[in-house]
Design a protein around this motif. Structure first.
Motif, PDB file in Angstrom:
ATOM      1  N   SER A  39      50.989 -31.990 -11.539  1.00 26.77           N
ATOM      2  CA  SER A  39      51.476 -31.572 -10.227  1.00 26.77           C
ATOM      3  C   SER A  39      52.789 -32.313 -10.003  1.00 26.77           C
ATOM      4  N   SER A  43      48.481 -35.323  -3.775  1.00 29.93           N
ATOM      5  CA  SER A  43      47.586 -34.471  -2.970  1.00 29.93           C
ATOM      6  C   SER A  43      47.712 -34.802  -1.486  1.00 29.93           C
ATOM      7  N   LEU A  47      43.069 -32.526   1.335  1.00 31.14           N
ATOM      8  CA  LEU A  47      42.382 -32.413   0.034  1.00 31.14           C
ATOM      9  C   LEU A  47      41.586 -33.697  -0.248  1.00 31.14           C
ATOM     10  N   GLY A 143      40.564 -36.346 -10.103  1.00 29.03           N
ATOM     11  CA  GLY A 143      41.842 -35.692  -9.794  1.00 29.03           C
ATOM     12  C   GLY A 143      42.536 -35.227 -11.061  1.00 29.03           C
ATOM     13  N   TYR A 174      38.971 -30.824  -8.160  1.00 29.21           N
ATOM     14  CA  TYR A 174      39.713 -29.691  -7.609  1.00 29.21           C
ATOM     15  C   TYR A 174      40.539 -29.005  -8.687  1.00 29.21           C
ATOM     16  N   TYR A 176      43.924 -25.933  -8.669  1.00 28.38           N
ATOM     17  CA  TYR A 176      44.813 -25.179  -7.784  1.00 28.38           C
ATOM     18  C   TYR A 176      44.478 -23.692  -7.796  1.00 28.38           C
ATOM     19  N   ASN A 219      47.443 -28.020   1.299  1.00 27.32           N
ATOM     20  CA  ASN A 219      47.836 -28.825   0.141  1.00 27.32           C
ATOM     21  C   ASN A 219      48.908 -28.034  -0.599  1.00 27.32           C
TER      22      ASN A 219
END
Ligand SMILES: C[S@@+](CC[C@H](N)C(=O)[O-])C[C@H]1O[C@@H](n2cnc3c(N)ncnc32)[C@H](O)[C@@H]1O
Length: 232
Positions: A39, A43, A47, A143, A174, A176, A219
């Protein structure tokens, strides 16, 4: 006039400076190591709070939880975990990038939210799957950017999580929204297929152990949060 309040304290210029500093560090590391970072910005708090659901909600309020966070980055999700932790909970914060690990270590000494858990949190600068299996956790929050990994790497990490998770414990992670659809348009075929295989594997774990999933729109980019429970 009263100072504006965030849910976790006064929204001072210092706190905004802290967020900007974290975002700058995150971005510069993401440019260098995008495969592992996954990313370009940390975050959001929304989130982080969604991922910390099973630290906040525990069947026995007096229970002391052992928590593992994998991929702490600049501590964005760690802050959500810290806010949800009880006074007897402990946390292992694992981060493969030494620059991020050193930053989180510094934050434990200086950040208003993270210093509150400094005596009960330990930073480990290593790959989470190299942590060994001698510890057992009640809650694991991951993460890690599964969408950047191969199905074999994702399988190895999920197996590791379920090895060190106590029976009845929860794993929250999580991914995306729409990454597969976007990759179908812009990625090379091999990369699209790699990600499709990794996401089928993740879906198989969700189908077997999932207890709840939710979308978090607040997010960048919006994300799915998945909670899995290891059978008791
Ligand atoms: C998408 S970032 C998330 C960072 C932070 N938790 C957040 O949400 O802003 C993924 C993080 O996982 C770390 N990472 C990637 N693979 C890892 C592994 N196998 N073990 C531990 N950390 C890893 C990366 O260095 C990066 O900091």
């Amino acid at each position: 006039m009263a100072e504006p309040q965030s849910p976790t304290g006064p929204l001072t210029a210092l706190r905004l400076d802290d967020r900007l500093r974290d975002t700058k560090l995150f971005f510069t590391q993401a440019v260098r190591t995008f495969h592992a970072t996954g990313s370009v910005v940390p975050s959001s708090r929304a989130l982080a709070d969604a991922l910390a659901e099973y630290v906040r909600e525990r069947p026995d309020p007096g229970q002391a939880l052992r928590i593992l966070e994998a991929g702490a980055g600049t501590g964005a999700i760690t802050r959500g975990i810290a806010a949800a932790m009880g006074p007897k909970d402990t946390a292992d914060l694992v981060e493969a990038n030494p620059r991020f690990a050193a930053h989180v270590e510094d934050l434990l000494g200086s950040d208003p939210e993270l210093s509150a858990i400094a005596d009960r949190a330990t930073v480990h600068a290593m790959l989470v799957n190299d942590m060994g299996t001698d510890q057992a956790y009640d809650v694991i929050i991951s993460g890690l950017p599964f969408a950047n990994f191969t199905a074999e790497q994702v399988g190895e990490i999920l197996d590791h999580y379920f090895t060190v998770l106590r029976p009845g414990g929860t794993l929250s992670f999580y991914g995306y929204l729409y990454t597969k659809e976007v990759k179908a348009v812009i990625a090379r075929r091999e990369d699209y297929l790699r990600q499709a295989r990794a996401s089928w594997l993740v879906q198989d774990w969700i189908d077997r152990y999932g207890i709840r999933s939710e979308r978090v729109w607040a997010n960048v980019p919006p994300a799915w949060v998945h909670h899995l429970r290891k059978p008791a």
